[in-house]
Design an enzyme around this catalytic site. Structure first.
Site, short mmCIF file in Angstrom:
data_model
loop_
_atom_site.label_atom_id
_atom_site.label_comp_id
_atom_site.label_asym_id
_atom_site.label_seq_id
_atom_site.Cartn_x
_atom_site.Cartn_y
_atom_site.Cartn_z
CG ASN A 30 -2.17 -0.79 1.00
OD1 ASN A 30 -3.27 -0.32 0.47
ND2 ASN A 30 -2.14 -2.33 1.19
CE LYS A 54 0.06 -7.52 4.86
NZ LYS A 54 0.15 -6.09 4.33
#
Length: 312
Positions: A55, A178
């Protein structure tokens, strides 16, 4: 390897936000928006921030800009009395040498952890043992703990198995993972097989609750840029044993997250601009969503954005 106590502080459970990168009209880093957004998220109760993730347009940033964003974000947190909040920096690169250099840069700029994608450009030449060795070599040399970032969409389809992740996790300077692959079965296997204290996070806001149910520590979710309180509330409801409420809120967040998945980081930035008044444009060659996509974004986020305001 020398580490400061601040750098080795364990990651608290909860919601981590992979922040977007902000640019001014002249395409330089927008430091004011970077600071404003970091403080906004910290005040919403998230557990930590991540810069230079997918992002955060990491591939659009120079080495100097990466350090500048880390320093700016760290300073914003410190000056707003969030000096204990962990800051994780994306440091993935295609060579082991450059990855180590980015980890050192991140440490010098004030990051507490580095999160690293596996190298995949020369994927045909890299078997699992070479990728495991890459992570171990980086962990040997990084002045801050590292985390594994498993995101097939950013790595030419490379999807690390739970076996590979657990092998990488045997290194004492590898502290977490993650999982943007969305595989909750893999998440459950890693939770069960990793050493105590190893941080296991889902990588999307549409399976926060599912990850918690199987023992995960939280989420690192791009949609939390827009609805940090709603994401935090899912965790709170789960830990309070209010599963019906948690399931309902998760469903609402998941619907909005599907919009973010379809429109990518550019959609998140456009939604921030529409709902919060700041966000700006991505760096070229990426651009803002089309008018049709903007209608999908505004309509798709309307319910969860209204709900977010009730948690303020």
């Amino acid at each position: 390897m020398t580490e400061s106590p601040a750098q080795t502080r364990p990651l608290p459970d909860g919601v981590y936000v992979p922040t977007v990168a902000f640019f001014k009209g002249d395409d330089d880093i927008d430091l004011e928006a970077t600071q404003r957004h970091a403080i906004h998220l910290a005040e919403a109760g998230v557990a930590g921030l991540v810069v230079h993730g997918s992002n955060g347009e990491a591939v659009h940033l120079s080495r100097e800009e990466r350090s500048l964003i880390i320093k700016t974000t760290r300073a914003a947190l410190d000056q707003s009395d969030h000096h204990l909040m962990p800051l994780i920096a994306g440091c993935g690169a295609q060579s082991t040498r450059e990855t180590i250099q980015l980890c050192r840069d991140a440490a010098n700029a004030g990051a507490n952890y580095a999160i690293i994608l596996p190298p995949a450009y020369y994927g045909g030449l890299l078997n699992t043992s070479k990728i495991v060795q890459h992570f171990h070599d980086v962990a040997d040399s990084s002045p801050i703990p590292i985390m594994i970032y498993n995101y097939p969409g950013a790595c030419s389809g490379l999807d690390l198995s739970s076996d590979a992740i657990l092998e990488i996790a045997e290194h004492p300077n590898v502290h977490g993972v993650k999982l943007t692959c969305g595989n909750t079965g893999k998440l459950a296997r890693i939770v069960d097989g990793a050493r105590p204290g190893f941080f296991v996070a889902g990588g999307s806001a549409d399976f926060i609750l599912q990850g918690l149910v199987v023992g995960g520590n939280g989420t690192i979710a791009g949609t939390a840029n827009l609805v940090p309180r709603a994401c935090v509330r899912i965790c709170e409801l789960f830990h309070a044993g209010k599963l019906n409420e948690a399931r309902r809120l998760q469903a609402i967040v998941a619907k909005a997250d599907w919009i973010a998945i379809q429109t990518g980081f550019a959609g998140v930035k456009a939604a921030l601009q529409h709902f919060n008044g700041y966000g700006g444009e991505p760096r070229k060659p990426c651009g803002l969503p089309s008018r049709e996509q903007m209608d999908m974004i505004t309509n798709g986020f309307a319910e969860v954005m209204a709900l977010e305001q009730t948690f303020v």
